[in-house]
Design a protein around this motif. Structure first.
Motif, short mmCIF file in Angstrom:
data_model
loop_
_atom_site.label_atom_id
_atom_site.label_comp_id
_atom_site.label_asym_id
_atom_site.label_seq_id
_atom_site.Cartn_x
_atom_site.Cartn_y
_atom_site.Cartn_z
N GLN A 189 0.81 -1.22 0.00
CA GLN A 189 0.00 0.00 0.00
C GLN A 189 0.84 1.26 0.00
N ARG A 190 2.08 1.14 -0.46
CA ARG A 190 2.95 2.32 -0.60
C ARG A 190 2.80 2.87 -2.02
N PRO A 191 2.84 4.21 -2.18
CA PRO A 191 2.76 4.78 -3.52
C PRO A 191 3.86 4.22 -4.42
N ARG A 192 3.49 3.82 -5.63
CA ARG A 192 4.45 3.25 -6.58
C ARG A 192 3.92 3.45 -7.99
N LEU A 193 4.73 4.00 -8.86
CA LEU A 193 4.33 4.27 -10.24
C LEU A 193 3.82 3.01 -10.94
N ALA A 194 4.47 1.88 -10.72
CA ALA A 194 4.10 0.63 -11.39
C ALA A 194 2.78 0.07 -10.87
N GLY A 195 2.34 0.54 -9.71
CA GLY A 195 1.11 0.02 -9.13
C GLY A 195 1.22 -1.46 -8.81
N SER A 196 0.12 -2.17 -8.95
CA SER A 196 0.05 -3.60 -8.68
C SER A 196 -0.90 -4.22 -9.70
N ILE A 197 -1.00 -5.52 -9.68
CA ILE A 197 -1.99 -6.24 -10.46
C ILE A 197 -3.25 -6.29 -9.58
N TYR A 198 -4.41 -5.94 -10.15
CA TYR A 198 -5.58 -5.82 -9.29
C TYR A 198 -6.89 -6.06 -10.04
N THR A 199 -7.94 -6.31 -9.25
CA THR A 199 -9.31 -6.34 -9.72
C THR A 199 -10.06 -5.21 -9.04
N GLU A 200 -11.24 -4.91 -9.53
CA GLU A 200 -12.07 -3.87 -8.94
C GLU A 200 -13.21 -4.49 -8.14
N ASP A 201 -13.88 -3.65 -7.32
CA ASP A 201 -14.99 -4.09 -6.48
C ASP A 201 -16.12 -4.78 -7.24
N CYS A 202 -16.27 -4.48 -8.52
CA CYS A 202 -17.35 -5.10 -9.29
C CYS A 202 -17.11 -6.60 -9.49
N ASN A 203 -15.91 -7.07 -9.19
CA ASN A 203 -15.61 -8.50 -9.23
C ASN A 203 -15.44 -9.03 -7.82
N SER A 204 -15.90 -10.25 -7.60
CA SER A 204 -15.67 -10.89 -6.31
C SER A 204 -14.19 -11.29 -6.23
N LYS A 205 -13.71 -11.51 -5.04
CA LYS A 205 -12.30 -11.87 -4.86
C LYS A 205 -12.04 -13.35 -5.06
N ASP A 206 -13.09 -14.16 -5.23
CA ASP A 206 -12.90 -15.60 -5.33
C ASP A 206 -12.96 -16.16 -6.76
N PHE A 207 -12.99 -15.28 -7.75
CA PHE A 207 -12.96 -15.67 -9.17
C PHE A 207 -14.16 -16.52 -9.58
N THR A 208 -15.31 -16.27 -8.94
CA THR A 208 -16.52 -17.00 -9.29
C THR A 208 -17.42 -16.23 -10.25
N ASP A 209 -17.05 -15.01 -10.60
CA ASP A 209 -17.84 -14.23 -11.54
C ASP A 209 -17.70 -14.80 -12.95
N PRO A 210 -18.69 -14.54 -13.81
CA PRO A 210 -18.57 -15.00 -15.20
C PRO A 210 -17.30 -14.47 -15.87
N ASN A 211 -16.97 -13.20 -15.60
CA ASN A 211 -15.78 -12.57 -16.18
C ASN A 211 -15.09 -11.76 -15.09
N THR A 212 -13.92 -12.20 -14.67
CA THR A 212 -13.12 -11.44 -13.71
C THR A 212 -12.07 -10.66 -14.50
N VAL A 213 -12.11 -9.34 -14.37
CA VAL A 213 -11.19 -8.46 -15.11
C VAL A 213 -10.02 -8.12 -14.21
N ILE A 214 -8.82 -8.36 -14.72
CA ILE A 214 -7.59 -8.14 -13.96
C ILE A 214 -6.75 -7.10 -14.70
N TYR A 215 -6.36 -6.05 -14.00
CA TYR A 215 -5.64 -4.93 -14.61
C TYR A 215 -4.17 -4.90 -14.17
N GLY A 216 -3.33 -4.37 -15.04
CA GLY A 216 -1.93 -4.13 -14.70
C GLY A 216 -1.32 -3.18 -15.70
#
Length: 188
Positions: free
Chosen positions: A28-55
């Motif tokens: 949770q430290r500021p970093r230009l590269a950020g992290s690989i992440y999903t948004e709140d519209c997706n569940s954290k358990d990958f049970t959604d029809p489409n889980t979108v992962i950003y990087g």
């Protein structure tokens, strides 16, 4: 984790702040590269029809820059798997598509929980407009499947995104003679 790439990161999500990990690291430290992440519209358990992962598409070949490798047909053909490690198991996905798409917010544009809309979306991305892109025609993906969509930007085309999509393999398709691809159950 995607074999034969530098993509091997935790997938994060910050409740109430979808853009937090765009500019913060796993601590949770500021970093230009950020992290690989999903948004709140997706569940954290990958049970959604489409889980979108950003990087980010980093110049030093980190984060999701290596998604660009899938534009090469030979690389696409030879590297079909994505592994997501959860506390309970390893989810094994097979990449079925790699293509360029516009910069719309995918989850705000389509209701993937509606199987008809999801099926129409899957049909549309495989139509003639995407013929020049990489698709694994031996895989049939339907609105009943679970997929992941990995997304990164293109420096030279800010209005476009690279999409790499993979479908969750059922247990019976994960072969016993390929241990790295097995779905294993982890103990806590």
């Amino acid at each position: 984790r995607i074999p034969n790439t530098k993509i091997d990161y935790p997938i994060l999500q910050k409740a109430g702040d979808d853009s937090f990990y765009l500019k913060h690291d796993i601590y949770q430290r500021p970093r230009l590269a950020g992290s690989i992440y999903t948004e709140d519209c997706n569940s954290k358990d990958f049970t959604d029809p489409n889980t979108v992962i950003y990087g980010h598409n980093m110049r030093n070949l980190t984060m999701f820059q290596n998604l660009h490798l899938f534009a090469d047909k030979e690389f696409f053909d030879e590297n079909p798997y994505v592994y997501i490690y959860t506390p309970e198991q390893v989810l094994v996905y097979k990449i079925f598509a790699a293509y360029l798409y516009d910069d719309r917010h995918l989850m705000n544009s389509f209701d993937f929980s509606d199987e008809t809309i999801f099926t129409e979306y899957l049909t549309d991305i495989q139509d003639e407009n995407f013929q020049k892109e990489n698709f694994r025609e031996t895989i049939t993906v339907t609105g009943a499947d679970k997929i992941i969509t990995l997304i990164t930007c293109i420096r030279e085309q800010p209005e476009k995104r690279v999409y790499v999509q993979a479908v969750l393999l059922p247990d019976n398709e994960v072969t016993q003679n390929e241990p790295a691809k097995q779905r294993i159950h982890l103990t806590k």
